[in-house]
Design an enzyme around this catalytic site. Structure first.
Site, PDB file in Angstrom:
ATOM      1  N   GLN A 130       0.822  -1.208   0.000  1.00  0.00           N
ATOM      2  CA  GLN A 130       0.000   0.000   0.000  1.00  0.00           C
ATOM      3  C   GLN A 130       0.860   1.265   0.000  1.00  0.00           C
ATOM      4  O   GLN A 130       2.080   1.205   0.264  1.00  0.00           O
ATOM      5  CB  GLN A 130      -0.873   0.008   1.257  1.00  0.00           C
ATOM      6  CG  GLN A 130      -1.879  -1.130   1.310  1.00  0.00           C
ATOM      7  CD  GLN A 130      -2.709  -1.069   2.591  1.00  0.00           C
ATOM      8  OE1 GLN A 130      -2.604  -1.915   3.446  1.00  0.00           O
ATOM      9  NE2 GLN A 130      -3.530  -0.042   2.717  1.00  0.00           N
ATOM     10  N   HIS A 131       0.247   2.396  -0.307  1.00  0.00           N
ATOM     11  CA  HIS A 131       0.744   3.749  -0.061  1.00  0.00           C
ATOM     12  C   HIS A 131       1.840   4.238  -0.998  1.00  0.00           C
ATOM     13  O   HIS A 131       2.106   5.439  -1.033  1.00  0.00           O
ATOM     14  CB  HIS A 131       1.295   3.894   1.378  1.00  0.00           C
ATOM     15  CG  HIS A 131       0.464   3.269   2.437  1.00  0.00           C
ATOM     16  ND1 HIS A 131      -0.879   3.508   2.601  1.00  0.00           N
ATOM     17  CD2 HIS A 131       0.786   2.359   3.395  1.00  0.00           C
ATOM     18  CE1 HIS A 131      -1.332   2.808   3.630  1.00  0.00           C
ATOM     19  NE2 HIS A 131      -0.364   2.102   4.119  1.00  0.00           N
TER      20      HIS A 131
ATOM     21  N   ASP B  23      -2.488  -4.778  -0.186  1.00  0.00           N
ATOM     22  CA  ASP B  23      -2.127  -6.167   0.125  1.00  0.00           C
ATOM     23  C   ASP B  23      -2.842  -6.714   1.352  1.00  0.00           C
ATOM     24  O   ASP B  23      -3.231  -7.890   1.397  1.00  0.00           O
ATOM     25  CB  ASP B  23      -0.619  -6.327   0.253  1.00  0.00           C
ATOM     26  CG  ASP B  23       0.017  -5.397   1.262  1.00  0.00           C
ATOM     27  OD1 ASP B  23       1.207  -5.556   1.516  1.00  0.00           O
ATOM     28  OD2 ASP B  23      -0.667  -4.519   1.807  1.00  0.00           O
TER      29      ASP B  23
HETATM   30  O1  LIG Z   1       1.940  -0.012   4.997  1.00  0.00           O
HETATM   31  C1  LIG Z   1       1.373  -1.082   5.075  1.00  0.00           C
HETATM   32  C2  LIG Z   1      -0.044  -1.136   5.518  1.00  0.00           C
HETATM   33  O2  LIG Z   1      -0.531   0.156   5.915  1.00  0.00           O
HETATM   34  C3  LIG Z   1       2.120  -2.341   4.725  1.00  0.00           C
HETATM   35  O3  LIG Z   1       1.379  -3.493   5.068  1.00  0.00           O
HETATM   36  C4  LIG Z   1       2.431  -2.355   3.256  1.00  0.00           C
HETATM   37  O4  LIG Z   1       1.219  -2.593   2.550  1.00  0.00           O
HETATM   38  C5  LIG Z   1       3.543  -3.340   2.909  1.00  0.00           C
HETATM   39  O5  LIG Z   1       3.103  -4.628   2.981  1.00  0.00           O
HETATM   40  P1  LIG Z   1       4.087  -5.910   2.902  1.00  0.00           P
HETATM   41  O6  LIG Z   1       5.071  -5.696   1.798  1.00  0.00           O
HETATM   42  O7  LIG Z   1       4.751  -6.045   4.223  1.00  0.00           O
HETATM   43  O8  LIG Z   1       3.173  -7.049   2.604  1.00  0.00           O
END
Ligand SMILES: O=C(CO)[C@@H](O)[C@H](O)COP(=O)(O)O
Ligand SMILES: Nc1ncnc2c1ncn2[C@@H]1O[C@H](COP(=O)(O)OP(=O)(O)O)[C@@H](O)[C@H]1O
Length: 467
Positions: A71-72, A232
Site C-alpha cells: 500500500q501507499h 495487500d
Molecule cells: O503499509 C502497510 C499497511 O498500511 C504495509 O502493510 C504495506 O502494505 C507493505 O506490505 P508488505 O510488503 O509487508 O506485505
C-alpha cells in the site's frame, strides 16, 4: 478448467498464484524478487511481475487476473505517463515532518473524520507533501498519482508511456479500489478529498478511478479480464475469507494487525488506520515497520538461518531471562516514532546468550504487534480468533512464542500466499459476478499458552526506549 491469476506485488517480492476459478485449487505459482530499499523504480515491479508470471508458467488458460500490492507507494506520472522519480514506499520515513505539518494544518481529529486516518510518513499524501517541499520541480510535473497496484494494473491493460506500451499514456484509464485508495490519506467514505490532495501536492492531479469490489478495470491486450486489485492487507483478508471475530496478524516486511468490520473507524490518535477492505466493508489496521526483518537481522547477527534461529529461541525460557529487544531498527510507525532506533536492554552476563538473544528478538517483534492488537480492539473490534500469516509465521518458534504473547487463540493457516490468493479470488469474482466460496485451510488453533510476563517486561523497556 477456467483459470484465474492473483498477484501480490509486495515490498520484497512479486508472487503469482494461478487457481481453478470454480474450486480455488492451486494449479501453479511463481515469484520474483524486488530490489531492496524504501524507494524503488516501478519498472522493477513491472519486470518482476513479468518474471513471476513466466515462473508460474505464463497466463495460458487464464481468463481473469487481479493485482494486490504494497500500500501507499507514491507513483508520480507526468503528462506523457512517464514515472517522474522512484516511488517512495510505505516504509520510507523521510516524510515524517510532512505528516506533522499536515496534522498541524488540518487537525488530527478533522483528518480522521474526513479520511479515517491521521497522516504518518507511510501514507501517500505525506510523500506528496515531501515532494512539494523538497523536489518542487518534480512536484510541478506531476500530472497523475497512482499506487503500486494501480500502476501495474494500468500497465497490464496495455497503457504506459508512448513507445513503452500498446495503448499509450491514457491517464484517465488509471484505476484503483477502495482498499488501496483508503491508504492515500486523501480518500474517505465519500470518495476522494481533493482539498487534501491539493494541500499535499500543491496542485490537483489525475487520480485513479475507484472501482467497486467486483468491477473489472478492463482487459489485457490479449483479452484477459483485469480486476480492480487491492491493497495487500485487504487482499489477505479476502484470501483468508476473514469473518467477524477474526483478527489477522501478518508478519512480512511489515507487521500488520487488521480485521474486517461493517462500520468504518476513525481513530483521532492515528494509531489505528481506518482503511476500507476489498469487499465493500472496512479494515481497521495497525502496521509496524519492523517485522520479519527483525528476525532476518538477528539471524544474521547470530550467523544462523531461520530454522536455527527458531531452535535457539526455543532453548530459552519465556522472557529470555530478562533480555529484551525493542526492535525499532527502521524507526517505527506503531508507535509513531520515525526517528527511533532499536535497542537490546536488560542484558547481563547470564542472559547474553545466543538462545536469549534469539528469543528476545521474536518476543520484541511480537509484543509490538500485541500492542497493535490492543489498539485495534480499542476500536470496538471483536477478536475471537487470530490468524497468523506472512513469511515469518512459517517459523515454529514464531508460532510458539505467538501463543505465549497474544491473549487470543492463535491459528496458523496452511502455508500460502494469502495476498495473491485474495487477488485470485477477486479475479474469479469479477469473472462470475459473484464472490467465490473457495474453501480456506485455516488450520487448527495452537494450544493457548499466554505468558503475561513477556509483555509486562517488554512494556517497561519499550517505554524507556520511547522516552
Ligand atoms: O503499509 C502497510 C499497511 O498500511 C504495509 O502493510 C504495506 O502494505 C507493505 O506490505 P508488505 O510488503 O509487508 O506485505
Ligand atoms: N521460516 C522463516 N522464519 C523467519 N522469517 C522468515 C521465514 N521464511 C521467510 N521469512 C521472512 O519473511 C519475509 C518475507 O515474508 P513475506 O510475507 O513474503 O514479505 P512481503 O510480503 O512483505 O514481501 C522475509 O523477510 C523472510 O526473510
Amino acid at each position: 478448467m477456467t483459470l484465474v491469476a492473483g498477484v501480490d506485488s509486495s515490498t520484497q517480492s512479486c508472487k503469482v498464484v494461478i487457481r481453478d476459478a470454480a474450486t480455488g485449487a492451486l494449479v501453479r505459482s511463481g515469484r520474483a524478487a524486488h530490489p531492496d530499499g524504501t524507494e524503488v523504480d516501478p519498472a522493477a515491479w513491472w519486470g518482476a511481475l513479468l518474471s513471476a508470471l513466466a515462473d508460474a508458467g505464463g497466463l495460458d488458460g487464464v481468463a481473469a487476473i487481479s493485482v494486490a500490492g504494497q500500500q501507499h507507494g507514491m507513483v508520480v506520472l507526468d503528462a506523457e505517463g512517464r514515472v517522474i522519480r522512484d516511488a517512495l514506499l510505505w516504509n520510507d520515513t523521510r516524510s515524517a515532518q510532512a505528516a506533522r505539518d499536515l496534522i498541524d494544518e488540518v487537525g488530527a481529529a478533522e483528518y480522521a473524520r474526513r479520511t479515517g486516518v491521521v497522516p504518518v510518513a507511510s501514507f501517500t499524501a505525506t510523500k506528496l507533501r515531501w515532494l512539494r517541499d523538497v523536489e518542487p520541480d518534480a512536484a510541478t510535473r506531476v500530472a497523475a498519482v497512482a499506487l503500486p497496484h494501480d500502476w501495474l494494473t494500468w500497465r497490464l491493460r496495455g497503457y504506459g508511456p508512448a513507445g513503452e506500451s500498446l495503448l499509450g499514456p491514457a491517464l484517465d484509464e488509471l484505476t484503483t479500489d477502495r482498499s488501496d485508495a483508503s491508504g492515500t490519506a486523501y480518500w474517505g467514505a465519500r470518495g476522494y478529498d481533493r482539498e487534501l490532495l491539493v494541500r499535499a501536492l500543491g496542485h490537483d492531479a489525475v487520480l485513479p478511478r475507484v472501482l467497486e469490489p467486483g468491477e473489472a478495470a478492463g482487459r489485457t491486450p490479449d483479452g484477459i479480464v483485469v480486476g480492480p486489485g487491492a491493497g495487500d492487507n485487504a487482499g489477505a483478508a479476502l484470501g483468508l475469507d476473514a469473518a467477524s471475530g477474526d483478527v489477522v496478524v501478518s508478519i512480512g516486511t511489515s507487521g500488520t494487525v487488521f480485521a474486517v468490520t461493517d462500520a468504518p473507524t476513525a481513530d483521532a490518535s492515528g494509531t489505528v488506520a481506518g482503511f476500507a477492505d476489498a469487499t465493500g466493508r472496512y479494515l481497521p489496521l495497525i502496521a509496524t515497520l519492523n517485522a520479519a526483518r527483525v528476525l532476518d537481522a538477528t539471524a544474521g547477527l547470530l550467523g544462523v538461518d531461520h530454522a536455527e534461529l527458531g531452535r535457539l529461541a526455543l532453548e530459552a525460557e519465556p522472557g529470555a531471562s530478562g533480555a529484551v529487544l525493542v526492535p525499532y531498527f527502521e524507526g517505527e510507525r506503531t508507535p509513531n516514532l520515525p526517528d527511533a532506533t532499536a535497542s537490546f536492554t536488560g542484558l547481563t552476563l547470564a542472559n547474553t546468550t545466543r538462545p536469549s538473544i534469539a528469543r528476545a528478538a521474536i518476543e520484541g517483534m511480537l509484543c509490538g504487534l500485541a500492542d497493535g492488537l490492543d489498539a485495534v480492539r480499542g476500536q470496538g473490534v471483536a477478536a475471537r480468533r487470530l490468524l497468523l500469516i506472512g513469511g515469518a509465521a512459517l517459523n515454529p518458534a514464531v508460532q510458539a512464542v505467538a501463543a505465549q504473547v497474544f491473549d487470543v487463540p492463535v491459528t496458523v493457516p496452511a502455508p500460502g500466499e494469502y495476498v495473491a490468493d485474495g487477488a485470485a479470488r477477486q479475479a474469479a469474482w469479477v469473472l462470475s459476478g459473484e464472490r467465490p466460496t473457495w474453501p480456506v485451510d485455516a488450520g487448527a488453533p495452537l494450544d493457548v499458552d499466554t505468558r503475561p510476563e513477556i509483555r509486562r517486561q517488554y512494556a517497561e523497556r519499550a517505554r524507556g526506549a520511547s522516552a
